[in-house]
Design an enzyme around this catalytic site. Sequence first.
Site, PDB file in Angstrom:
ATOM      1  N   ASN A 168       4.912   6.110   9.899  1.00  0.00           N
ATOM      2  CA  ASN A 168       5.907   5.857   8.856  1.00  0.00           C
ATOM      3  C   ASN A 168       5.214   5.924   7.505  1.00  0.00           C
ATOM      4  O   ASN A 168       4.067   5.495   7.364  1.00  0.00           O
ATOM      5  CB  ASN A 168       6.555   4.483   9.049  1.00  0.00           C
ATOM      6  N   TYR A 172       5.337   1.165  -1.373  1.00  0.00           N
ATOM      7  CA  TYR A 172       5.354  -0.267  -1.624  1.00  0.00           C
ATOM      8  C   TYR A 172       4.252  -0.582  -2.635  1.00  0.00           C
ATOM      9  O   TYR A 172       3.088  -0.260  -2.410  1.00  0.00           O
ATOM     10  CB  TYR A 172       5.099  -1.048  -0.324  1.00  0.00           C
ATOM     11  N   ARG A 173       4.622  -1.199  -3.713  1.00  0.00           N
ATOM     12  CA  ARG A 173       3.631  -1.495  -4.757  1.00  0.00           C
ATOM     13  C   ARG A 173       2.487  -2.321  -4.180  1.00  0.00           C
ATOM     14  O   ARG A 173       2.654  -3.065  -3.211  1.00  0.00           O
ATOM     15  CB  ARG A 173       4.301  -2.244  -5.904  1.00  0.00           C
ATOM     16  N   TRP A 186       5.647  -5.600   1.498  1.00  0.00           N
ATOM     17  CA  TRP A 186       6.640  -5.314   2.528  1.00  0.00           C
ATOM     18  C   TRP A 186       7.667  -6.436   2.531  1.00  0.00           C
ATOM     19  O   TRP A 186       7.372  -7.544   2.990  1.00  0.00           O
ATOM     20  CB  TRP A 186       5.968  -5.274   3.912  1.00  0.00           C
ATOM     21  N   GLU A 232       8.906  11.246   7.264  1.00  0.00           N
ATOM     22  CA  GLU A 232       8.859  11.594   5.843  1.00  0.00           C
ATOM     23  C   GLU A 232       8.096  12.888   5.598  1.00  0.00           C
ATOM     24  O   GLU A 232       8.463  13.676   4.702  1.00  0.00           O
ATOM     25  CB  GLU A 232       8.213  10.450   5.048  1.00  0.00           C
ATOM     26  N   ASP A 282       9.666  -4.988 -12.869  1.00  0.00           N
ATOM     27  CA  ASP A 282      10.245  -4.068 -11.888  1.00  0.00           C
ATOM     28  C   ASP A 282      11.285  -3.137 -12.491  1.00  0.00           C
ATOM     29  O   ASP A 282      11.640  -3.227 -13.668  1.00  0.00           O
ATOM     30  CB  ASP A 282      10.869  -4.879 -10.742  1.00  0.00           C
TER      31      ASP A 282
END
Length: 614
Positions: A168, A172-173, A186, A232, A282
Site C-alpha cells: 500500500n 501521511y505527513r 496514520w 497505487e 494543515d
Amino acid sequence: MPFKDIQAFMKVLESKGQLKRITAEVDSDLEITEITDRISKEVGPALLFENVKGSKYPVLINAMGSYERMSLALGVDKLEEVEEDIANLINMQNYIKTPKLIKSIPSLTRLLAVLPWRLPIKGACQEVIEHDPDLSTIPVLKCWPDDGGKFITLPLVMTKDPDTGVQNTGMYRMQIYDKNTTGMHWHWHKDGREIYDKYRKLGGKMPVSVAIGCDPAITFSAIAPLPKMIDEMMFAGYLRKWPVKMVKSITNDIYVPADAEFVLEGYVDVNEPLRLEGPFGDHTGYYSLADMYPVFHVTCITHKKNAVYPTTIVGRPPMEDCYMSKATERAFLPLLKMIYPEIVDYSLPFEGVFHNCVIVSIKKRFPGHGKKVMNSLWGMGQMMYAKMIIVVDETINPHDIKAVTKQVFESIDMKKDLVFSEGPLDALDHASANDHYGYRLGIDATKKFKAEGNNIRWNCQVKSSLELDKYLESHEKIASFNYPINGAMQGALIVSINKSESNDAKKLIKELWNHEDMKYNKFLIVVDKDVDANDISTVAWKVFNNIDAKRDLLIEEVNFDNEDCFGHRLGIDATKKFKEEGHNREWPDDIVMSEDIKKKVTKRWSEYGFEKNI
C-alpha cells in the site's frame, strides 16, 4: 512519454517558463513557506531554492500549483482529459460491438502498462546508501510558526499487508523528532492505520519504506482515494502510460520507485508507546492539534547523488494542494457516474478544502432523488468526510459558484430541504463536538416534484435602507457587514462580530431578525471579527470549516400577512465556539505567519529575484 523522474519534470517546467530558480540563501524554517505562500496565492511558478541554509540539497516546491502544471504532471493539456480517458476505459459499451472494440484496442493495450516492473538491480534512488542515517541533512521545512517541528509533507509511505503481502502507498505527513525518528500520521480511517493495526496483533516491527520525490504522476497516485483492490503504482502506470519501475529496498522487502530522489527505510515498533505529534498547519487553514501517533525509526537512507528535495506547504486556500484536489475530482468523476448514473458532474471548491463541501449536479427523475444521492455519497469511501453536500439539477453547473449560490438562496426551504446526517468526520474537522464524529449537512437545491411540496421562492424585495445601514454601522458588536441587494446573494446579510461571550452570534442573529428592515432577510451569516464580511471567499471558507450542522444553524418560520413572502429563514453561526456552547474540544488557531518572517521576506523580495513585491 512519461517523466522519468521529478527532475525531468522540472526541466520541462523550466522550458515552459513555469519554474523559478532562487539562488539567494534561504532558511527552511518558515522563510521558504512565506515566499511560497505569496507566490501560490498569485498562481505563480514552481520554485527551486538552490541554496538552502544548512543543506546541500535544493528544495522544489509548488511544482503542481496551477491547472497548467497539474495537467502537465499527468501528461494532458487539461484535467478534463484525464476524466475522458478513464470514462472511455470503464465504458463497457466500448467492448460489446466489434467496431467499438477495435477502436478501444489502444486503451486496452495501455493496460499492459499498469503492472509495475520489479527490477533485479539497484535503482537511481540507491546511488548513495547511508546506513547511519541523519535526517537533519535533508532540508525539511518547518512550515508554520506553531508547528510542532519540521514535517516531511510529500512522503510516499509504503507498507505491506501482513495477511495478503499486497503493498500500500499513502501520503501521511511525518514530523522529524531527531536524526533518525519521525512521527507516522496514520489516523483511524486510513489504509496505513489498518495495516498498522494488523501488525499490532502480530507484535514486533512493521517494515516501512518512504519514497520522496517521484514522477509527479506517482506522487499524485499516492493521494488518490483508490479502492483497496487497486494498487497505487498500477494507477500511476496507467496515468503515465508506462510501467513504474520498482526496486527492492536495501534493508527490507518493500519495493520502492526506482527513480525516487530519496528513500527512507526503517520500521515502526508496534509495541512501542505512541508519541505526541503536531500541531501542524494543515490544509484546512487551521492547525491540526497535537495527538499521539506511532514512531517511525529510520535505519537507512538512500538517495541519488544529485538529489532534489520536493516538498509542499498547505494552509488557507488556494495552495498547491488545491490543484491536486481538482485533479482527483476529475479523475474520479467517471467512477462516481458508473456507480450513480444520475450524477452529471461535481465540484470540490477550493474554500471547501477537499472534504468540507461537495457540489453535485444530477438528472433528477423522482421525488427524493436529491436526498438519495447525498446519502449515497456519504456511504462512499472518503466521501464519508464530506461535511456539506449540495445537490442541484443538471441545468446548474456545479463549478459556477454564483449559479449554485443563486439556486440555493432562491429555491430551498430550510425545513424540508436540509438533511442532517450523523456520522464519521475527518480527523481534521475541529467544529464537531466529538473527535472524528458529528453532523454533516445536505442541501437539496433541486426542483421539487409535487410529492415533495412546492418550491419555495423568496419573493420579498430587498431594498437598501439607510436606517439599517446606520444601525449595523453603530452596533457595538459588529465589526463589518455586507448586505448585497443585487446578484446571487441578494438579501443574505453577512456580519463579522466582536464575540466575547458564548452565544453572542446566535443572540445577534435573533436581534437582527427583529429589526423592521430585516424582516425579509432569508440568510444571515455571522463570522468572527477578523474576517472581512465583504470577502465572500473567506466567509465561505469559515462557514465550511466552523459549523456543526446540528448546533450552529438557526431556522425560523416566516409568514407575513397579506404579503407574498413565506417559508423559513436560516441563520449560520460560523464563529469560533466556546465550551459553554457545547464545544468541549480545543479550538485550533488559524494559520498565520509571524510578523518578523513577513517583514524579512518583504525586505529580501528583490534578492530572491522577483520584480513585483507581493
